[in-house]
Design an enzyme around this catalytic site. Sequence first.
Site, PDB file in Angstrom:
ATOM      1  N   ASP A 126      23.311  29.446  16.664  1.00 49.72           N
ATOM      2  CA  ASP A 126      24.295  29.805  15.646  1.00 49.72           C
ATOM      3  C   ASP A 126      25.507  28.852  15.645  1.00 49.72           C
ATOM      4  O   ASP A 126      25.550  27.884  16.423  1.00 49.72           O
ATOM      5  CB  ASP A 126      24.733  31.253  15.905  1.00 49.72           C
ATOM      6  CG  ASP A 126      25.024  32.023  14.637  1.00 49.72           C
ATOM      7  OD1 ASP A 126      25.246  31.394  13.591  1.00 49.72           O
ATOM      8  OD2 ASP A 126      25.045  33.271  14.693  1.00 49.72           O
ATOM      9  N   TRP A 161      24.330  27.783   8.639  1.00 47.78           N
ATOM     10  CA  TRP A 161      24.770  28.364   7.361  1.00 47.78           C
ATOM     11  C   TRP A 161      24.880  27.375   6.203  1.00 47.78           C
ATOM     12  O   TRP A 161      25.652  27.586   5.258  1.00 47.78           O
ATOM     13  CB  TRP A 161      26.113  29.094   7.520  1.00 47.78           C
ATOM     14  CG  TRP A 161      26.269  29.879   8.778  1.00 47.78           C
ATOM     15  CD1 TRP A 161      25.317  30.674   9.351  1.00 47.78           C
ATOM     16  CD2 TRP A 161      27.411  29.934   9.638  1.00 47.78           C
ATOM     17  NE1 TRP A 161      25.806  31.231  10.498  1.00 47.78           N
ATOM     18  CE2 TRP A 161      27.094  30.799  10.698  1.00 47.78           C
ATOM     19  CE3 TRP A 161      28.683  29.355   9.591  1.00 47.78           C
ATOM     20  CZ2 TRP A 161      27.992  31.084  11.712  1.00 47.78           C
ATOM     21  CZ3 TRP A 161      29.582  29.632  10.602  1.00 47.78           C
ATOM     22  CH2 TRP A 161      29.243  30.487  11.650  1.00 47.78           C
ATOM     23  N   GLY A 162      24.192  26.248   6.296  1.00 50.90           N
ATOM     24  CA  GLY A 162      24.229  25.307   5.174  1.00 50.90           C
ATOM     25  C   GLY A 162      25.428  24.377   5.181  1.00 50.90           C
ATOM     26  O   GLY A 162      25.624  23.609   4.241  1.00 50.90           O
ATOM     27  N   GLU A 164      27.650  21.157   5.898  1.00 51.04           N
ATOM     28  CA  GLU A 164      27.345  19.719   6.015  1.00 51.04           C
ATOM     29  C   GLU A 164      25.923  19.388   5.561  1.00 51.04           C
ATOM     30  O   GLU A 164      25.259  18.531   6.132  1.00 51.04           O
ATOM     31  CB  GLU A 164      27.604  19.213   7.445  1.00 51.04           C
ATOM     32  CG  GLU A 164      29.044  19.470   7.868  1.00 51.04           C
ATOM     33  CD  GLU A 164      29.493  18.581   9.015  1.00 51.04           C
ATOM     34  OE1 GLU A 164      28.988  17.464   9.144  1.00 51.04           O
ATOM     35  OE2 GLU A 164      30.383  19.034   9.774  1.00 51.04           O
ATOM     36  N   ASP A 183      24.932  34.468   5.443  1.00 48.36           N
ATOM     37  CA  ASP A 183      24.072  35.595   5.820  1.00 48.36           C
ATOM     38  C   ASP A 183      23.580  36.390   4.610  1.00 48.36           C
ATOM     39  O   ASP A 183      24.322  36.639   3.666  1.00 48.36           O
ATOM     40  CB  ASP A 183      24.837  36.561   6.737  1.00 48.36           C
ATOM     41  CG  ASP A 183      25.067  35.955   8.111  1.00 48.36           C
ATOM     42  OD1 ASP A 183      24.784  34.752   8.302  1.00 48.36           O
ATOM     43  OD2 ASP A 183      25.537  36.700   8.998  1.00 48.36           O
TER      44      ASP A 183
HETATM   45  C1  GLA Z   1      25.770  34.873  12.253  1.00 49.61           C
HETATM   46  C2  GLA Z   1      24.338  34.519  11.819  1.00 49.61           C
HETATM   47  C3  GLA Z   1      23.516  35.803  11.729  1.00 49.61           C
HETATM   48  C4  GLA Z   1      23.530  36.533  13.053  1.00 49.61           C
HETATM   49  C5  GLA Z   1      24.962  36.797  13.513  1.00 49.61           C
HETATM   50  C6  GLA Z   1      25.017  37.324  14.926  1.00 49.61           C
HETATM   51  O1  GLA Z   1      26.445  35.586  11.273  1.00 49.61           O
HETATM   52  O2  GLA Z   1      24.345  33.825  10.607  1.00 49.61           O
HETATM   53  O3  GLA Z   1      22.198  35.513  11.321  1.00 49.61           O
HETATM   54  O4  GLA Z   1      22.844  35.753  14.012  1.00 49.61           O
HETATM   55  O5  GLA Z   1      25.747  35.616  13.461  1.00 49.61           O
HETATM   56  O6  GLA Z   1      26.317  37.547  15.360  1.00 49.61           O
END
Ligand code: GLA
Length: 376
Positions: A126, A161-162, A164, A183
């Site tokens: 993450d 999360w996309g 860069e 998310d």
């Molecule tokens: C981020 C990730 C999620 C999950 C949470 C856990 O938000 O994008 O998919 O893994 O952290 O805290």
Amino acid sequence: MLAKRPPMGFNTWNTFGGNISEQLIIETCDAMVEKGYRDAGYKYIVIDDCWMTGERDKNGRLVPDPAKFPHGMRCLADYIHERGMKFGIYSCAGTRTCQGLPSSFGHEFEDARTFAEWGVDFLKYDFCNFPERADCKLAYHTMSMALKSSGREILFSACQWGREEPWKWMRSIGAHMYRSTGDIWDNYISIRDIAESQFENLPTNASGCFNDPDMLVVGMYGKGNVGDSENRVTDEEYRTHFALWCFMGVPLMIGGDVRTMDGFSKDLLLNKELIAVDQDEECRDPFMVGNRGGHRPVFIRHMSDGGFVIGMFNLSDNRAGMPFIFADAGLPYASGVGLRLTDLFTGEDLGVKRDYFVPVLEKHACRLYRAYLERV
Ligand code: GLA
């Protein structure tokens, strides 16, 4: 080779959040074996955030929370492996995970060795609490190298999360899949926005490294950690969600509770035809034939058997005719070539079509057709 096709499995986060335990993983593993998920291809069981204690031990190693995982991770990995499945775990490129627990920044090589000792097969990595001046691409490359040096084959699932534009570089640093969006939430708008945001980024979604538009919310119906009880997803919308993920050829990580999944959702997740589309060995991205109003994409996807799948997704909020114009799909009328169509959900043979055809779709509904070229 790891991730020859889009990885498939289950992840704890969407339904359980931090409420995880050894018992939950064992029950989930049993359910996946007994109910046919494993045999359908869902091999990875991934424990997301919140499995570790608040501090590392005196040797600097991450420690599984003894209240949640009293027998430790090696024991759980053995249980999962004995049942023909694979074991995934979570850490983070920052100094703390998204839930504030210790994570791997500056500890990449020791953590990768620990995971290898535990029998881990998959690492979700993450991006929370990432130091401002550190280099994100390098940090992911460091963990990739750490995993490769760990002595065990571990699939690297980068979750950043996309940021860069990962579709441009994640393949080069050795990731096997990379989150390309924020998310997902268990509501239709989230599903739609995530899918639409990735249509143009799919050309680099290919064997060895896949674009991951986040885990599935099929079967959650408003309950659980990312459940949205005020905006319940309908069966039709879950069907569109799953069909979209399969049609895009992306990873399929179940986020609902497989122990109690209702019949409709279970049948959907186990739909052989859809899974075969997702797992097609050429891993081609779809070609967009049209997209009226931005919310009614119509695609054709080339498949490895020489045929195609046509995908129509009425993501708009109105019932609509969805024209498939053959000339826009590279088949002008004068070619003398048409497509024999079979509805992928019902098996209905629609005969050979050419020129154009316009199925009418309810809002948020989809149609998929298997298609083969035929002279007419
Ligand atoms: C981020 C990730 C999620 C999950 C949470 C856990 O938000 O994008 O998919 O893994 O952290 O805290």
